[in-house]
Write a protein that holds these residues in place. Structure first.
Motif, PDB file in Angstrom:
ATOM      1  N   THR A  99     -21.589   3.281  -2.102  1.00  0.00           N
ATOM      2  CA  THR A  99     -20.603   4.289  -2.473  1.00  0.00           C
ATOM      3  C   THR A  99     -19.323   3.605  -2.966  1.00  0.00           C
ATOM      4  OG1 THR A  99     -21.435   5.781  -0.761  1.00  0.00           O
ATOM      5  CG2 THR A  99     -19.239   6.255  -1.647  1.00  0.00           C
ATOM      6  N   THR A 100     -18.857   4.013  -4.143  1.00  0.00           N
ATOM      7  CA  THR A 100     -17.596   3.459  -4.634  1.00  0.00           C
ATOM      8  C   THR A 100     -16.453   4.364  -4.176  1.00  0.00           C
ATOM      9  OG1 THR A 100     -17.772   4.632  -6.739  1.00  0.00           O
ATOM     10  CG2 THR A 100     -18.635   2.382  -6.661  1.00  0.00           C
ATOM     11  N   VAL A 101     -15.349   3.732  -3.843  1.00  0.00           N
ATOM     12  CA  VAL A 101     -14.161   4.475  -3.424  1.00  0.00           C
ATOM     13  C   VAL A 101     -12.962   3.957  -4.203  1.00  0.00           C
ATOM     14  CG1 VAL A 101     -14.959   5.082  -1.108  1.00  0.00           C
ATOM     15  CG2 VAL A 101     -13.767   2.943  -1.464  1.00  0.00           C
ATOM     16  N   ASP A 102     -12.052   4.853  -4.458  1.00  0.00           N
ATOM     17  CA  ASP A 102     -10.809   4.527  -5.155  1.00  0.00           C
ATOM     18  C   ASP A 102      -9.739   5.432  -4.549  1.00  0.00           C
ATOM     19  OD1 ASP A 102      -8.749   3.911  -6.883  1.00  0.00           O
ATOM     20  OD2 ASP A 102      -9.968   4.119  -8.697  1.00  0.00           O
ATOM     21  N   VAL A 103      -8.900   4.872  -3.710  1.00  0.00           N
ATOM     22  CA  VAL A 103      -7.919   5.657  -2.968  1.00  0.00           C
ATOM     23  C   VAL A 103      -6.518   5.247  -3.384  1.00  0.00           C
ATOM     24  CG1 VAL A 103      -7.090   6.299  -0.670  1.00  0.00           C
ATOM     25  CG2 VAL A 103      -9.502   5.736  -0.997  1.00  0.00           C
ATOM     26  N   ARG A 104      -5.709   6.240  -3.652  1.00  0.00           N
ATOM     27  CA  ARG A 104      -4.297   6.003  -3.958  1.00  0.00           C
ATOM     28  C   ARG A 104      -3.478   6.571  -2.808  1.00  0.00           C
ATOM     29  NH1 ARG A 104      -4.266   4.302  -9.244  1.00  0.00           N
ATOM     30  NH2 ARG A 104      -6.204   4.785 -10.331  1.00  0.00           N
ATOM     31  N   THR A 105      -2.644   5.722  -2.239  1.00  0.00           N
ATOM     32  CA  THR A 105      -1.801   6.154  -1.140  1.00  0.00           C
ATOM     33  C   THR A 105      -0.353   6.234  -1.599  1.00  0.00           C
ATOM     34  OG1 THR A 105      -1.606   3.872  -0.342  1.00  0.00           O
ATOM     35  CG2 THR A 105      -3.317   5.242   0.670  1.00  0.00           C
ATOM     36  N   ASN A 106       0.375   7.097  -0.963  1.00  0.00           N
ATOM     37  CA  ASN A 106       1.785   7.316  -1.265  1.00  0.00           C
ATOM     38  C   ASN A 106       2.467   7.494   0.086  1.00  0.00           C
ATOM     39  OD1 ASN A 106       4.279   8.038  -2.288  1.00  0.00           O
ATOM     40  ND2 ASN A 106       3.617  10.066  -2.958  1.00  0.00           N
ATOM     41  N   THR A 107       3.149   6.458   0.542  1.00  0.00           N
ATOM     42  CA  THR A 107       3.736   6.469   1.881  1.00  0.00           C
ATOM     43  C   THR A 107       5.249   6.344   1.776  1.00  0.00           C
ATOM     44  OG1 THR A 107       1.744   5.344   2.661  1.00  0.00           O
ATOM     45  CG2 THR A 107       3.615   5.416   4.164  1.00  0.00           C
ATOM     46  N   LEU A 108       5.935   7.163   2.547  1.00  0.00           N
ATOM     47  CA  LEU A 108       7.386   7.163   2.573  1.00  0.00           C
ATOM     48  C   LEU A 108       7.836   6.707   3.960  1.00  0.00           C
ATOM     49  CD1 LEU A 108       9.855   7.947   0.818  1.00  0.00           C
ATOM     50  CD2 LEU A 108       9.777  10.186   1.918  1.00  0.00           C
ATOM     51  N   PHE A 109       8.586   5.611   3.998  1.00  0.00           N
ATOM     52  CA  PHE A 109       9.110   5.056   5.241  1.00  0.00           C
ATOM     53  C   PHE A 109      10.592   5.365   5.317  1.00  0.00           C
ATOM     54  CE2 PHE A 109       5.588   2.323   3.943  1.00  0.00           C
ATOM     55  CZ  PHE A 109       4.822   2.271   5.095  1.00  0.00           C
ATOM     56  N   SER A 110      11.028   6.005   6.394  1.00  0.00           N
ATOM     57  CA  SER A 110      12.447   6.281   6.604  1.00  0.00           C
ATOM     58  C   SER A 110      13.028   5.198   7.498  1.00  0.00           C
ATOM     59  CB  SER A 110      12.648   7.647   7.257  1.00  0.00           C
ATOM     60  OG  SER A 110      12.176   8.659   6.402  1.00  0.00           O
ATOM     61  N   VAL A 111      14.186   4.687   7.103  1.00  0.00           N
ATOM     62  CA  VAL A 111      14.827   3.582   7.819  1.00  0.00           C
ATOM     63  C   VAL A 111      16.063   4.105   8.542  1.00  0.00           C
ATOM     64  CG1 VAL A 111      15.996   1.358   7.529  1.00  0.00           C
ATOM     65  CG2 VAL A 111      13.973   1.908   6.140  1.00  0.00           C
ATOM     66  N   GLY A 112      16.204   3.690   9.782  1.00  0.00           N
ATOM     67  CA  GLY A 112      17.375   4.023  10.575  1.00  0.00           C
ATOM     68  C   GLY A 112      17.701   2.867  11.498  1.00  0.00           C
ATOM     69  N   GLU A 113      18.935   2.432  11.490  1.00  0.00           N
ATOM     70  CA  GLU A 113      19.385   1.327  12.337  1.00  0.00           C
ATOM     71  C   GLU A 113      18.512   0.073  12.181  1.00  0.00           C
ATOM     72  OE1 GLU A 113      20.230   2.493  16.349  1.00  0.00           O
ATOM     73  OE2 GLU A 113      21.183   4.353  15.698  1.00  0.00           O
ATOM     74  N   GLY A 114      18.098  -0.193  10.934  1.00  0.00           N
ATOM     75  CA  GLY A 114      17.374  -1.414  10.620  1.00  0.00           C
ATOM     76  C   GLY A 114      15.901  -1.407  10.932  1.00  0.00           C
ATOM     77  N   SER A 115      15.347  -0.253  11.318  1.00  0.00           N
ATOM     78  CA  SER A 115      13.923  -0.149  11.652  1.00  0.00           C
ATOM     79  C   SER A 115      13.301   1.042  10.933  1.00  0.00           C
ATOM     80  CB  SER A 115      13.742   0.059  13.165  1.00  0.00           C
ATOM     81  OG  SER A 115      14.223  -1.030  13.883  1.00  0.00           O
ATOM     82  N   ILE A 116      11.986   1.051  10.880  1.00  0.00           N
ATOM     83  CA  ILE A 116      11.278   2.207  10.331  1.00  0.00           C
ATOM     84  C   ILE A 116      11.181   3.246  11.439  1.00  0.00           C
ATOM     85  CG2 ILE A 116       9.075   3.053   9.444  1.00  0.00           C
ATOM     86  CD1 ILE A 116       8.756   0.256   8.122  1.00  0.00           C
ATOM     87  N   VAL A 117      11.803   4.396  11.205  1.00  0.00           N
ATOM     88  CA  VAL A 117      11.861   5.446  12.224  1.00  0.00           C
ATOM     89  C   VAL A 117      10.943   6.628  11.902  1.00  0.00           C
ATOM     90  CG1 VAL A 117      14.174   4.828  13.007  1.00  0.00           C
ATOM     91  CG2 VAL A 117      13.889   6.506  11.152  1.00  0.00           C
ATOM     92  N   ALA A 118      10.431   6.674  10.666  1.00  0.00           N
ATOM     93  CA  ALA A 118       9.501   7.730  10.274  1.00  0.00           C
ATOM     94  C   ALA A 118       8.587   7.204   9.192  1.00  0.00           C
ATOM     95  CB  ALA A 118      10.240   8.975   9.800  1.00  0.00           C
ATOM     96  N   LEU A 119       7.357   7.710   9.208  1.00  0.00           N
ATOM     97  CA  LEU A 119       6.353   7.337   8.222  1.00  0.00           C
ATOM     98  C   LEU A 119       5.685   8.628   7.776  1.00  0.00           C
ATOM     99  CD1 LEU A 119       3.644   4.591   8.657  1.00  0.00           C
ATOM    100  CD2 LEU A 119       3.085   6.833   7.767  1.00  0.00           C
ATOM    101  N   GLN A 120       5.707   8.883   6.473  1.00  0.00           N
ATOM    102  CA  GLN A 120       5.050  10.067   5.918  1.00  0.00           C
ATOM    103  C   GLN A 120       4.007   9.619   4.907  1.00  0.00           C
ATOM    104  OE1 GLN A 120       7.358  13.537   4.690  1.00  0.00           O
ATOM    105  NE2 GLN A 120       6.224  13.519   2.750  1.00  0.00           N
ATOM    106  N   SER A 121       2.771  10.057   5.108  1.00  0.00           N
ATOM    107  CA  SER A 121       1.678   9.723   4.207  1.00  0.00           C
ATOM    108  C   SER A 121       1.279  10.968   3.422  1.00  0.00           C
ATOM    109  CB  SER A 121       0.474   9.209   5.015  1.00  0.00           C
ATOM    110  OG  SER A 121      -0.618   8.981   4.148  1.00  0.00           O
TER     111      SER A 121
END
Length: 144
Positions: A99-121
């Motif tokens: 099976t061939t797969v081709d996946v495109r991801t789009n991830t949004l990382f929110s930064v607060g106080e120098g760290s990643i505080v939220a991840l949205q996929s």
């Protein structure tokens, strides 16, 4: 002094060509608690410990490596929008069953106080289905 979204994005870009290093850098940036979101919404959405999210990321990466031995992962497009970092990536290959797969991801990382505080996929239905096939083929097991 805490890191800005731009400084974190530069760290991500510096290792973008190496999937293992990319994951290592990313998990080192997670806050103690990260708000996990998916579009469309998933049952796993909500606050998650950064440590648990790091373990999920590790297991997911290992499953992808097992499932797609001839993996083609293009360097991601990494952009900064105020206090967020958007990462768009294409992962393609052939599962052991042909099976061939081709996946495109789009991830949004929110930064607060120098760290990643939220991840949205954000992933469309076809992408979600393909990604689930990859994880299942790689025997992904979510940590408890």
């Amino acid at each position: 002094m805490t890191q800005s979204a731009l400084e974190i994005a530069e760290q991500m870009r510096a290792v973008a060509h190496d999937l293992v290093r990319s994951r290592e850098v990313l998990v080192g940036l997670f806050a103690e608690t990260v708000e996990l979101r998916h579009v469309p919404r998933r049952p796993s959405d909500g606050p998650i410990s950064g440590r648990l999210l790091s373990e999920v990321a590790r297991r997911e990466a290992e499953a992808v490596s097992r499932a797609l031995p001839g993996l083609l992962a293009e360097d991601p497009e990494i952009t900064v929008e105020a206090d967020t970092i958007r990462v768009r990536r294409r992962t393609a290959g052939t599962l052991l069953d042909g099976t061939t797969v081709d996946v495109r991801t789009n991830t949004l990382f929110s930064v607060g106080e120098g760290s990643i505080v939220a991840l949205q996929s954000d992933m469309d239905a076809a992408g979600i289905e393909a990604w689930q096939k990859v994880l299942a083929a790689g025997d992904f097991e979510a940590p408890r």
